[in-house]
Design a protein around this motif. Structure first.
Motif, short mmCIF file in Angstrom:
data_model
loop_
_atom_site.label_atom_id
_atom_site.label_comp_id
_atom_site.label_asym_id
_atom_site.label_seq_id
_atom_site.Cartn_x
_atom_site.Cartn_y
_atom_site.Cartn_z
N GLN A 188 32.07 35.89 64.76
CA GLN A 188 31.74 36.67 63.57
C GLN A 188 32.94 36.85 62.65
N LYS A 189 34.15 36.73 63.19
CA LYS A 189 35.34 36.91 62.36
C LYS A 189 35.84 35.61 61.74
N GLU A 632 39.07 29.04 74.10
CA GLU A 632 40.44 29.28 74.57
C GLU A 632 40.91 30.70 74.23
N LYS A 633 40.68 31.12 72.98
CA LYS A 633 41.16 32.44 72.57
C LYS A 633 40.36 33.56 73.25
N ALA A 634 39.06 33.33 73.47
CA ALA A 634 38.25 34.35 74.15
C ALA A 634 38.72 34.52 75.60
N SER A 635 39.06 33.43 76.26
CA SER A 635 39.57 33.51 77.63
C SER A 635 40.90 34.26 77.67
N GLN A 636 41.76 33.98 76.68
CA GLN A 636 43.04 34.69 76.61
C GLN A 636 42.83 36.19 76.38
N MET A 651 48.39 38.87 69.78
CA MET A 651 47.61 38.11 68.79
C MET A 651 47.28 39.01 67.61
N ASN A 652 47.28 38.40 66.44
CA ASN A 652 46.93 39.10 65.22
C ASN A 652 45.72 38.41 64.59
N LEU A 653 44.74 39.20 64.14
CA LEU A 653 43.51 38.62 63.63
C LEU A 653 43.79 37.74 62.41
N LYS A 654 44.72 38.16 61.57
CA LYS A 654 45.05 37.36 60.40
C LYS A 654 45.65 36.02 60.79
N GLU A 659 45.33 30.12 61.91
CA GLU A 659 45.40 29.04 62.89
C GLU A 659 44.06 28.31 62.99
N PHE A 660 42.97 29.07 62.96
CA PHE A 660 41.64 28.47 63.05
C PHE A 660 41.37 27.59 61.82
#
Length: 705
Positions: A188-189, A632-636, A651-654, A659-660
């Motif tokens: 969603q983000k 990968e990020k969800a597992s982290q 981790m920063n959402l911005k 990166e995405f």
């Protein structure tokens, strides 16, 4: 006796009406019984899910067929139990269109507001434990923090109408549920975050008309939610290469069927006016839109009702800056002004476009009539029959084209009162210097149709592809008033075809002469002694066209919609004069793809197959990279939560978004180009640093301004 007879007649009529009413009631009752039994059997046998979010455990093709069902907000996602309870089966409704019941529109927002259910909330990373009173001791105790948690999936305001309830997995497998929660949060983000209304050209040039339907397909603001989640649950769908197209001619339909699956084959014919009343829904499995008109982005909102994250669209909003005759002149003038002010030699005003004047522009109109009154123009008229040619900006196929001879000149002088009405007449027309010394082949005038493939605008990736010569069938006569002798558009040669067929010439012979490939043209130039270089195409002509392409794209890039989901192939027309100077005639937004001969059929098949192979390559790569990144990020995040209760620790959402966005940018690998013998030649790749991005086609001085 007459009264008795009339009374009998009336009684007979009343009895007949009563009998008809009874028969009608019996028919209605029996049909209602059959409908009810059919619905019950339908529910009892298939028990198909209402929401695309619950399609994980059924085949992709079967899931795709449920796109006509009413979406249920309470359906389950990632349901590992394939059997549904009787209550779930009973909750499934009949197939219907979202937001439409009994042919009437319903307001979804009002329906949600009237509902007594609690308002939906965004996904929270801090999962609060659910509390409930113990039955025996009357105390509160902590329960499973991930038990019966309800989330709302959305990336914009429309998304908060849909709830997703995660299914219970094994009680001990907490990591799995955390990973699914964070995957949902990242989806969603990160997906569909483009704010289209911030783009100036979308606001000014492309006002959405949601009331009109494109081929009967309605606007669904929740379409991209379901399409994206469908692709997430069924990543193998990308390999099926599902295509939406409204091309109705046989050649394109056959060609598209060789690339992948024509998912909406009901559009394979020309729709009549009354057929637009039928409401259709886009299937969520669409990967690529191949349309024959650049209007879909004016009927549907990108990122909401079409052009979702896992899809590609074959038109780039904003290419109008070069595909219209008047905007092409504006773009060239602005581009030339930029470098003239900086005293740069990068680009000159008449480098490849003949001097042009837009007559609705006051300054350009005044400049043109000053030329008409000059001695230089009077001397040119003594030497040449035609000095300028008039064009209508939005016309095609030679419509509105006039040679500015003596009669046409007097007509323009009268219409604009010798320039005194400049700026007052808003008719969208222009005059352009006529190339009166064109290079001829066997005495016939010709032009080039070359193809420009903008594979991506984020980053900008552009390819060149060879085209062919379009030879005018009548012999060239500069004094002729027949437009077919001056214009090389194949549409204008239809009358000539009919005349030649009456004289005994076959259509195949005429078609073969009308289209020359580059090899045939090069051999003619060498044999006639007009060029001596045996590698003239690679040493002169192709580099010259590529350089013109580089400047064309560079001058219009700021108007183009920058996004990974758009691409476009343009048809560009050039002409050579007797001194082998290259001149640009126009840029076609929708070049004709229909083959007029067997040679052109082979040429277009190879061109289009390579083009769409590269598009599907980019879609597959983007899908794979996006899903791997989210996993990968969800597992982290789940691991970080288990260690220190901070899912976004480090981790920063911005930074995640940046990166995405970098990872999902379009890219066509060199391996792919070699494997399929790619017939396109790359000329721009902005994933490389300047000036390497233009592959040496333009001077380094162009990057200094």
């Amino acid at each position: 006796q007459m009264c008795i007879r009339d009374r009998n007649i009336v009684n007979l009529i009343l009895a007949s009406i009563l009998a008809l009413n009874l028969i009608g009631m019996v028919v209605i009752y029996s049909s209602m019984s059959r409908t009810k039994s059919g619905i019950q059997s339908h529910h009892g046998q298939q028990a198909q899910p209402q929401n695309l979010l619950s399609l994980k455990n059924i085949p992709a093709q079967q899931a795709e067929d449920t796109y006509l069902y009413q979406y249920e907000p309470n359906s389950k996602i990632f349901n590992d139990d394939s059997d549904q309870s009787q209550s779930d089966q009973d909750s499934i409704r009949k197939p219907s269109l979202p937001g439409l019941r009994k042919g009437k529109k319903t307001n979804t927002r009002k329906t949600v507001q009237k509902s007594k259910k609690p308002a939906l909330k965004k996904v929270s990373l801090k999962a609060k434990p659910l509390k409930h009173k113990a039955k025996k001791h009357g105390k509160t105790k902590k329960s499973n923090p991930y038990q019966n948690i309800t989330y709302a999936v959305y990336t914009n305001k429309q998304f908060n109408q849909f709830k997703v309830k995660w299914a219970q997995d094994a009680p001990s497998n907490m990591t799995y549920r955390r990973v699914q929660e964070y995957k949902l949060y990242l989806i969603q983000k990160l997906f569909n975050q483009q704010d289209f209304k911030n783009e100036n050209f979308f606001v000014k040039k492309f006002q959405y008309n949601r009331e009109k339907k494109f081929k009967g397909f309605i606007q669904q603001n929740n379409y991209c939610i379901n399409s994206d989640l469908y692709h997430i649950l069924h990543p193998e769908n990308v390999e099926q290469k599902n295509i939406f197209t409204n091309y109705h001619k046989e050649y394109m339909r056959e060609l598209i069927s060789t690339w992948g699956h024509d998912i909406h084959n009901e559009t394979n014919r020309i729709f009549k006016r009354n057929e637009h009343r039928f409401r259709r829904l886009f299937k969520p499995a669409i990967s690529v839109y191949i349309t024959m008109s650049a209007k879909m982005h004016s009927h549907y909102t990108p990122g909401k009702s079409f052009m979702c994250f896992f899809q590609m669209y074959n038109f780039i909003p904003g290419t109008y800056a070069i595909t219209r005759k008047d905007t092409l002149v504006r773009s060239v003038n602005n581009y030339a002004d930029k470098y003239e002010k900086a005293n740069s030699t990068c680009f000159k005003r008449e480098m490849f476009l003949p001097r042009s004047f837009r007559l609705y522009d006051y300054k350009e109109c005044k400049a043109f009539f000053q030329i008409l009154d000059s001695e230089e123009y009077a001397n040119l008229k003594k030497q040449k029959t035609v000095v300028y040619i008039r064009k209508i900006s939005k016309a095609h196929r030679g419509e509105g084209v006039r040679l500015v001879d003596e009669a046409e000149e007097q007509s323009l002088r009268t219409q604009y009162n010798n320039g005194k009405k400049c700026g007052k007449i808003r008719m969208n027309q222009l005059v352009q210097r006529y190339i009166d010394n064109p290079l001829l082949v066997e005495g016939h005038k010709f032009d080039f149709r070359i193809y420009l493939f903008i594979a991506s605008t984020d980053p900008l990736i552009v390819y060149y592809h060879d085209g062919f010569l379009r030879v005018s069938l009548p012999l060239y006569d500069p004094n002729s008033k027949d437009l077919a002798a001056h214009l090389t558009n194949t549409y204008l040669s239809k009358k000539f075809f009919a005349e030649q067929e009456q004289q005994g010439k076959s259509t195949e012979e005429l078609r073969d002469f009308q289209m020359w490939n580059f090899t045939r043209f090069h051999n003619y130039l060498v044999d006639s002694g007009k060029v001596n270089d045996t590698n003239w195409l690679d040493n002169y002509l192709r580099p010259l066209i590529k350089k013109a392409y580089a400047h064309l794209v560079r001058m219009s890039q700021k108007y183009m919609f920058k996004d990974v989901r758009v691409f476009q192939m343009l048809g560009v027309d050039f002409i050579l004069d007797q001194d082998l100077n290259l001149w640009l005639l126009e840029v076609n937004n929708i070049p004709s793809l229909e083959p007029s001969s067997e040679e052109k059929r082979k040429f277009m098949t190879k061109l289009l197959t390579d083009l769409y192979s590269s598009i599907f390559h980019m879609v597959e790569r983007r899908t794979k990279v996006a899903l791997e990144f989210v996993e990968e990020k969800a597992s982290q995040m789940a691991k970080s939560f288990e260690e220190n209760k901070k899912p976004l620790d480090g981790m920063n959402l911005k930074s995640l978004k940046e990166e995405f966005n970098k990872k999902v940018k379009n890219h066509i690998s060199e391996e792919f180009e070699k494997n399929i013998d790619f017939s396109f030649q790359k000329i721009i790749d902005e994933s490389l640093p300047e000036p390497d991005s233009y592959l040496g086609l333009i001077d380094n001085s162009c990057f200094a301004v």
